[in-house]
Design a protein around this motif. Sequence first.
Motif, PDB file in Angstrom:
ATOM      1  N   LEU A 111     -86.550 -19.082  52.927  1.00  0.00           N
ATOM      2  CA  LEU A 111     -86.245 -17.651  52.919  1.00  0.00           C
ATOM      3  C   LEU A 111     -86.757 -16.928  51.677  1.00  0.00           C
ATOM      4  CD1 LEU A 111     -82.566 -17.640  54.264  1.00  0.00           C
ATOM      5  CD2 LEU A 111     -84.687 -17.259  55.531  1.00  0.00           C
ATOM      6  N   LYS A 112     -87.434 -17.608  50.810  1.00  0.00           N
ATOM      7  CA  LYS A 112     -87.868 -16.976  49.563  1.00  0.00           C
ATOM      8  C   LYS A 112     -88.704 -15.731  49.855  1.00  0.00           C
ATOM      9  CE  LYS A 112     -89.893 -17.924  45.052  1.00  0.00           C
ATOM     10  NZ  LYS A 112     -90.522 -18.959  44.166  1.00  0.00           N
ATOM     11  N   ARG A 114     -87.959 -13.302  51.802  1.00  0.00           N
ATOM     12  CA  ARG A 114     -87.807 -12.773  53.154  1.00  0.00           C
ATOM     13  C   ARG A 114     -86.513 -11.966  53.296  1.00  0.00           C
ATOM     14  NH1 ARG A 114     -88.611 -17.370  57.551  1.00  0.00           N
ATOM     15  NH2 ARG A 114     -88.579 -15.514  58.904  1.00  0.00           N
ATOM     16  N   VAL A 115     -86.462 -11.146  54.326  1.00  0.00           N
ATOM     17  CA  VAL A 115     -85.272 -10.361  54.644  1.00  0.00           C
ATOM     18  C   VAL A 115     -84.490 -11.071  55.743  1.00  0.00           C
ATOM     19  CG1 VAL A 115     -84.423  -8.192  55.633  1.00  0.00           C
ATOM     20  CG2 VAL A 115     -86.276  -8.163  53.951  1.00  0.00           C
ATOM     21  N   VAL A 116     -83.172 -11.098  55.598  1.00  0.00           N
ATOM     22  CA  VAL A 116     -82.271 -11.686  56.594  1.00  0.00           C
ATOM     23  C   VAL A 116     -81.407 -10.586  57.193  1.00  0.00           C
ATOM     24  CG1 VAL A 116     -80.325 -13.262  56.964  1.00  0.00           C
ATOM     25  CG2 VAL A 116     -82.199 -13.928  55.435  1.00  0.00           C
ATOM     26  N   ASP A 118     -77.939 -10.586  59.165  1.00  0.00           N
ATOM     27  CA  ASP A 118     -76.831 -11.508  59.430  1.00  0.00           C
ATOM     28  C   ASP A 118     -75.793 -10.805  60.295  1.00  0.00           C
ATOM     29  OD1 ASP A 118     -74.743 -13.279  59.394  1.00  0.00           O
ATOM     30  OD2 ASP A 118     -74.611 -13.457  57.228  1.00  0.00           O
ATOM     31  N   PHE A 130     -77.533 -17.531  52.598  1.00  0.00           N
ATOM     32  CA  PHE A 130     -78.923 -17.112  52.773  1.00  0.00           C
ATOM     33  C   PHE A 130     -79.499 -16.561  51.466  1.00  0.00           C
ATOM     34  CE2 PHE A 130     -77.483 -16.337  57.337  1.00  0.00           C
ATOM     35  CZ  PHE A 130     -77.970 -17.566  57.770  1.00  0.00           C
ATOM     36  N   ALA A 131     -78.681 -15.817  50.735  1.00  0.00           N
ATOM     37  CA  ALA A 131     -79.148 -15.299  49.442  1.00  0.00           C
ATOM     38  C   ALA A 131     -79.454 -16.438  48.475  1.00  0.00           C
ATOM     39  CB  ALA A 131     -78.097 -14.359  48.850  1.00  0.00           C
ATOM     40  N   ALA A 135     -83.438 -15.395  49.841  1.00  0.00           N
ATOM     41  CA  ALA A 135     -83.681 -14.157  50.580  1.00  0.00           C
ATOM     42  C   ALA A 135     -83.734 -12.970  49.615  1.00  0.00           C
ATOM     43  CB  ALA A 135     -82.588 -13.940  51.620  1.00  0.00           C
ATOM     44  N   SER A 136     -84.681 -12.076  49.843  1.00  0.00           N
ATOM     45  CA  SER A 136     -84.814 -10.914  48.963  1.00  0.00           C
ATOM     46  C   SER A 136     -83.779  -9.847  49.296  1.00  0.00           C
ATOM     47  CB  SER A 136     -86.217 -10.319  49.085  1.00  0.00           C
ATOM     48  OG  SER A 136     -86.471  -9.907  50.423  1.00  0.00           O
ATOM     49  N   VAL A 138     -80.339  -9.152  52.295  1.00  0.00           N
ATOM     50  CA  VAL A 138     -79.557  -9.574  53.450  1.00  0.00           C
ATOM     51  C   VAL A 138     -78.781  -8.363  53.959  1.00  0.00           C
ATOM     52  CG1 VAL A 138     -77.867 -11.203  54.376  1.00  0.00           C
ATOM     53  CG2 VAL A 138     -79.295 -11.876  52.419  1.00  0.00           C
ATOM     54  N   LYS A 163     -78.406  -7.181  46.463  1.00  0.00           N
ATOM     55  CA  LYS A 163     -79.189  -7.995  47.401  1.00  0.00           C
ATOM     56  C   LYS A 163     -78.583  -8.010  48.797  1.00  0.00           C
ATOM     57  CE  LYS A 163     -81.281 -11.680  45.966  1.00  0.00           C
ATOM     58  NZ  LYS A 163     -81.661 -13.040  45.513  1.00  0.00           N
TER      59      LYS A 163
END
Length: 250
Positions: A111-112, A114-116, A118, A130-131, A135-136, A138, A163
């Motif tokens: 996930l580095k 990337r946007v999640v 949830d 995820f953070a 993840a950039s 969430v 974030k």
Amino acid sequence: MPHLKSLAGLGMVAKYVSNWYCILALYANIIPKTTARFKDGRGVDVYKNNYIVFYEEIYKRHLQNHGFIFETKGKEESVRTPEGLVIMLRPPYSFVLDEIFLMKVYGQPQLKGRVVIDIGTSFGDSALYFASLGASKVYCFEADKDLYQMAQENISLNNMTGKIHIYNQKATGELLRILILRYGLKNVFLKVDCEGCEYEVIKNMGHSMFESIGDIVMEYHMQPEPLIGHLTRLGFRIRRKRRILFASKC
């Protein structure tokens, strides 16, 4: 939660409970109640068809054996994960931490940067997971007001307010479409665990929105075939594990 019909469930009970055979007798309707004697000296009353407190004690010990640290503050407990996250929770939620952080039911995706998105973030545990994977951003949806407030506390507690952003509303296909278009999101990792809303979300997002989604992990609550068929037609490769669907672009 551990289930006595499974070898894994019975094994977990036997690992932590001295008189595990009494729990088995209770489950088999031989006795109406018993007191579980944990090997660390704690005793917990267990009643037929009500195992919640007992299972919570099982999972607390299981997590502690894997490096989680519990602290009690009034009616709430905080748990520090081996990764250093601090999560406030109210019992009986310890089994959820086991699912996410140890069993990794949502996988361990890359996930580095990337946007999640949830959907069904509960008290923020999945968003924090995820953070922690890089993840950039969430974006979270949680309809339950109490869980939403707990999630806000946990996000703040871990200095993740910049974030992780959480919406206190039920996710819909239309809301996801608005979110994706508003921020121009690409290569999104979408997680869906919302007690049945997955069918409405996937059906009503619109085909073009799935061009912005790279991976999906989803717990399903009815028959999965309609979801599998729909996602396959959209160009996703599907695999299934227990009640979780993993979908990635072919």
